[in-house]
Design an enzyme around this catalytic site. Structure first.
Site, PDB file in Angstrom:
ATOM      1  N   SER A  40       0.872  -1.181   0.000  1.00 38.45           N
ATOM      2  CA  SER A  40       0.000   0.000   0.000  1.00 38.45           C
ATOM      3  C   SER A  40       0.906   1.227   0.000  1.00 38.45           C
ATOM      4  O   SER A  40       0.920   2.018   0.925  1.00 38.45           O
ATOM      5  CB  SER A  40      -0.943  -0.009   1.204  1.00 38.45           C
ATOM      6  OG  SER A  40      -0.283   0.268   2.401  1.00 38.45           O
ATOM      7  N   HIS A 144      -3.281  -5.734   2.304  1.00 40.35           N
ATOM      8  CA  HIS A 144      -2.391  -6.786   2.809  1.00 40.35           C
ATOM      9  C   HIS A 144      -3.056  -8.161   2.888  1.00 40.35           C
ATOM     10  O   HIS A 144      -2.415  -9.149   3.215  1.00 40.35           O
ATOM     11  CB  HIS A 144      -1.835  -6.411   4.186  1.00 40.35           C
ATOM     12  CG  HIS A 144      -0.917  -5.225   4.138  1.00 40.35           C
ATOM     13  ND1 HIS A 144      -0.504  -4.546   5.243  1.00 40.35           N
ATOM     14  CD2 HIS A 144      -0.327  -4.600   3.084  1.00 40.35           C
ATOM     15  CE1 HIS A 144       0.305  -3.556   4.905  1.00 40.35           C
ATOM     16  NE2 HIS A 144       0.412  -3.558   3.589  1.00 40.35           N
ATOM     17  N   GLU A 153      -4.844  -2.127   9.322  1.00 40.29           N
ATOM     18  CA  GLU A 153      -4.143  -2.739  10.458  1.00 40.29           C
ATOM     19  C   GLU A 153      -4.804  -2.368  11.785  1.00 40.29           C
ATOM     20  O   GLU A 153      -5.088  -1.202  12.031  1.00 40.29           O
ATOM     21  CB  GLU A 153      -2.675  -2.250  10.498  1.00 40.29           C
ATOM     22  CG  GLU A 153      -1.891  -2.610   9.246  1.00 40.29           C
ATOM     23  CD  GLU A 153      -0.542  -1.884   9.145  1.00 40.29           C
ATOM     24  OE1 GLU A 153       0.012  -1.456  10.175  1.00 40.29           O
ATOM     25  OE2 GLU A 153      -0.064  -1.729   8.005  1.00 40.29           O
ATOM     26  N   GLU A 194       1.707  -9.254   6.742  1.00 41.97           N
ATOM     27  CA  GLU A 194       2.561  -8.936   7.893  1.00 41.97           C
ATOM     28  C   GLU A 194       2.367  -9.915   9.044  1.00 41.97           C
ATOM     29  O   GLU A 194       2.846  -9.670  10.164  1.00 41.97           O
ATOM     30  CB  GLU A 194       2.297  -7.503   8.357  1.00 41.97           C
ATOM     31  CG  GLU A 194       2.679  -6.467   7.302  1.00 41.97           C
ATOM     32  CD  GLU A 194       2.473  -5.031   7.759  1.00 41.97           C
ATOM     33  OE1 GLU A 194       1.951  -4.814   8.880  1.00 41.97           O
ATOM     34  OE2 GLU A 194       2.828  -4.120   6.992  1.00 41.97           O
ATOM     35  N   ASP A 230      -3.888   1.423  11.585  1.00 40.71           N
ATOM     36  CA  ASP A 230      -3.458   2.057  10.340  1.00 40.71           C
ATOM     37  C   ASP A 230      -4.648   1.938   9.393  1.00 40.71           C
ATOM     38  O   ASP A 230      -4.946   0.853   8.885  1.00 40.71           O
ATOM     39  CB  ASP A 230      -2.222   1.385   9.743  1.00 40.71           C
ATOM     40  CG  ASP A 230      -1.762   2.086   8.456  1.00 40.71           C
ATOM     41  OD1 ASP A 230      -2.431   3.059   8.035  1.00 40.71           O
ATOM     42  OD2 ASP A 230      -0.754   1.655   7.872  1.00 40.71           O
ATOM     43  N   GLU A 271      -3.053   5.932  12.247  1.00 41.16           N
ATOM     44  CA  GLU A 271      -2.192   6.243  11.107  1.00 41.16           C
ATOM     45  C   GLU A 271      -3.053   6.416   9.852  1.00 41.16           C
ATOM     46  O   GLU A 271      -4.001   5.654   9.637  1.00 41.16           O
ATOM     47  CB  GLU A 271      -1.195   5.090  10.936  1.00 41.16           C
ATOM     48  CG  GLU A 271      -0.214   5.241   9.790  1.00 41.16           C
ATOM     49  CD  GLU A 271       0.708   4.012   9.714  1.00 41.16           C
ATOM     50  OE1 GLU A 271       1.046   3.455  10.783  1.00 41.16           O
ATOM     51  OE2 GLU A 271       1.053   3.602   8.602  1.00 41.16           O
ATOM     52  N   ASP A 298       1.655   8.535   7.281  1.00 39.34           N
ATOM     53  CA  ASP A 298       2.536   7.602   6.560  1.00 39.34           C
ATOM     54  C   ASP A 298       2.531   7.992   5.086  1.00 39.34           C
ATOM     55  O   ASP A 298       3.440   8.694   4.622  1.00 39.34           O
ATOM     56  CB  ASP A 298       2.040   6.162   6.790  1.00 39.34           C
ATOM     57  CG  ASP A 298       2.733   5.137   5.903  1.00 39.34           C
ATOM     58  OD1 ASP A 298       3.784   5.448   5.312  1.00 39.34           O
ATOM     59  OD2 ASP A 298       2.218   3.995   5.790  1.00 39.34           O
ATOM     60  N   LYS A 323       9.941   5.410   7.259  1.00 39.29           N
ATOM     61  CA  LYS A 323      10.332   4.231   6.487  1.00 39.29           C
ATOM     62  C   LYS A 323      11.488   4.645   5.577  1.00 39.29           C
ATOM     63  O   LYS A 323      11.270   5.378   4.600  1.00 39.29           O
ATOM     64  CB  LYS A 323       9.161   3.762   5.613  1.00 39.29           C
ATOM     65  CG  LYS A 323       7.944   3.228   6.383  1.00 39.29           C
ATOM     66  CD  LYS A 323       6.756   3.080   5.434  1.00 39.29           C
ATOM     67  CE  LYS A 323       5.627   2.260   6.025  1.00 39.29           C
ATOM     68  NZ  LYS A 323       4.402   2.330   5.191  1.00 39.29           N
ATOM     69  N   HIS A 351       8.536  -0.956   9.579  1.00 42.45           N
ATOM     70  CA  HIS A 351       8.799  -1.957   8.542  1.00 42.45           C
ATOM     71  C   HIS A 351       7.911  -1.688   7.321  1.00 42.45           C
ATOM     72  O   HIS A 351       7.126  -0.734   7.315  1.00 42.45           O
ATOM     73  CB  HIS A 351       8.511  -3.369   9.079  1.00 42.45           C
ATOM     74  CG  HIS A 351       7.058  -3.608   9.421  1.00 42.45           C
ATOM     75  ND1 HIS A 351       6.557  -4.844   9.719  1.00 42.45           N
ATOM     76  CD2 HIS A 351       5.991  -2.759   9.516  1.00 42.45           C
ATOM     77  CE1 HIS A 351       5.261  -4.764   9.965  1.00 42.45           C
ATOM     78  NE2 HIS A 351       4.892  -3.520   9.858  1.00 42.45           N
ATOM     79  N   LYS A 374       6.950   0.142  14.553  1.00 41.32           N
ATOM     80  CA  LYS A 374       5.903  -0.730  14.015  1.00 41.32           C
ATOM     81  C   LYS A 374       6.597  -1.786  13.173  1.00 41.32           C
ATOM     82  O   LYS A 374       7.094  -1.491  12.093  1.00 41.32           O
ATOM     83  CB  LYS A 374       4.942   0.113  13.176  1.00 41.32           C
ATOM     84  CG  LYS A 374       3.697  -0.633  12.746  1.00 41.32           C
ATOM     85  CD  LYS A 374       2.704   0.285  12.033  1.00 41.32           C
ATOM     86  CE  LYS A 374       2.925   0.284  10.539  1.00 41.32           C
ATOM     87  NZ  LYS A 374       1.739   0.728   9.768  1.00 41.32           N
TER      88      LYS A 374
END
Ligand code: PGA
Ligand code: ZN
Length: 396
Positions: A40, A144, A153, A194, A230, A271, A298, A323, A351, A374
């Site tokens: 994403s 994901h 998430e 994940e 998230d 997030e 993010d 990131k 990550h 995270k």
């Protein structure tokens, strides 16, 4: 002095090829690092090129500017050589994947020369002694996992944990508790990219299960565990609305919805609640709930100081996801963290959904005193970082 930069393809956790770099120095230093990869991804991220092309281009135009030219310990020198070789703002020539792998491998080679752990080399003598709280993805969907929640998430946040090790084990316990609750309800679940559970449940049910799971584990371990999200809002946003399957919300309704969730569940972290272009919506939500929770950008900020500066100016958030591969070098990553901290934004080192055994981000979080990291909950490419944090804490 850097004597050799080697690049090769290795596997990431999704089974895709990614770039691994090795840096060797004249004094016998050695560093190895690999690029992660997002699914994403934000629209404004640095560009990841196919591994084979990225490696070929980096060998041709970047490696000659490093070998025999720059000291591994001169991180700014390494990273500006990478930028000069590439010549674009977004690393679209050599690819942010080769760039970040080389940048991180150089840092590790420099730490090796010093005989110091990477976090010590990066953080220096005046680094603080606090450790990051790991945010653990335990239920997830979005990009994901197919047929799971719309929100990407659901993250356990063991904010009361007395140590990193306690926090890491608590997150794993929440992951296990969620599995038990799903089994009790007769819901089967595979895992997403994940390692989070990806059951076919609606978002409301996921909130219910998260509340139950963190409460039950908190009772058992005796410290506070909250949870966060998230939303990955940019992935839900299309044609002016946020789409949750058949239902959709206007941007105003989305702000109301997230604010209500923060109050109802005492969310400690949210997030990307909104689209990556909606600075105003972020600012409105931050004004409403920013004193009670972290509003983290993010896809909004993509570890980019220009986008972060715009966010700071407009009070868009109070936290930034960090990131390194979103921006391409460790120097740029440190610049983003420094700008964030100077302006009261909490950096959350992160990550990607596609990962390797590389542990650089664990060291980065410790080096920069990031309050959160995270990096998942279970699965080898996630536990590589979590176990490294346990080791750093044990030996610090
Ligand atoms: P990605 O997801 O690595 O697939 O971009 C992680 C995130 O959105 O935080
Ligand atoms: Zn995200």
């Amino acid at each position: 002095l850097i004597t050799e930069v080697r690049l090769r393809r290795i596997l990431d956790s999704r089974g895709n090829p990614t770039v691994e770099a090795e840096v060797r120095t004249e004094s016998g230093g050695f560093g190895r690092a690999a690029a992660p990869s997002g699914a994403s991804t934000g629209e404004y991220e640095a560009i990841e090129r196919p591994a084979v092309e990225s490696i070929a281009t980096a060998r041709e135009i970047a490696v000659p500017r490093l070998e025999g030219q720059v000291y591994a310990g001169d991180q700014r020198g390494v990273d500006s050589a990478l930028r000069a070789a590439d010549g674009t703002d977004d690393f679209s020539e050599i690819g942010a994947n080769s760039a970040v792998a080389i940048s991180m491998a150089a840092a590790k080679a420099a730490a090796d020369v010093l005989g110091a752990p990477l976090y010590q080399h990066l953080g220096g003598a005046f680094r603080g002694r606090d450790f990051p709280v790991p945010l653990g993805n335990v239920i997830g969907g979005g990009e994901h996992a197919a047929d799971s929640t719309h929100i990407q998430e659901f993250l356990a946040a063991p904010v009361g944990a007395p140590s990193v090790a306690d926090a890491v084990f608590a997150n794993a316990q929440v992951h296990g508790e969620v599995s038990d609750i799903l089994a009790d309800r007769g819901v089967s679940a595979a895992k997403g990219d994940e390692g989070a559970w990806a059951p076919s449940i609606d978002d409301a049910t996921a909130f219910e299960i998260m509340g139950e799971a963190v409460e039950s584990v908190a009772d058992e371990v005796g410290f506070e565990i909250g949870f966060g999200l998230d939303v990955a809002g940019a992935e839900l946003y299309e044609d002016g609305a946020y789409h949750y399957g058949d239902e959709s919300k206007t941007p105003d309704e989305q702000v109301d919805y997230i604010a209500e969730l923060v109050d109802e569940y005492g969310l400690v972290y949210v997030e990307d609640p909104l689209d990556e272009d909606d600075y105003d919506g972020f600012a409105e939500l931050t004004e409403r709930v920013g004193s009670r929770t972290l509003i983290c950008g993010d896809d909004l900020f993509v570890t980019n100081t220009e986008r972060l500066a715009r966010g700071i100016e407009s009070n868009a958030a109070n936290s930034i996801l960090i990131k390194p591969n979103q921006i391409g070098t460790l120097s740029d990553t440190f610049d983003a963290i420094e700008l964030a901290v100077r302006n009261g934004y909490d950096p959350v080192v992160s990550h990607r959904s596609g990962e390797t055994e590389d542990t650089t981000i664990a060291h980065l979080a410790v080096a920069t005193d990031a309050p959160f990291i995270k990096t998942g909950t279970v699965g080898g490419e996630r536990t590589a970082k979590l176990n490294e944090l346990i080791r750093i804490e044990a030996n610090a």
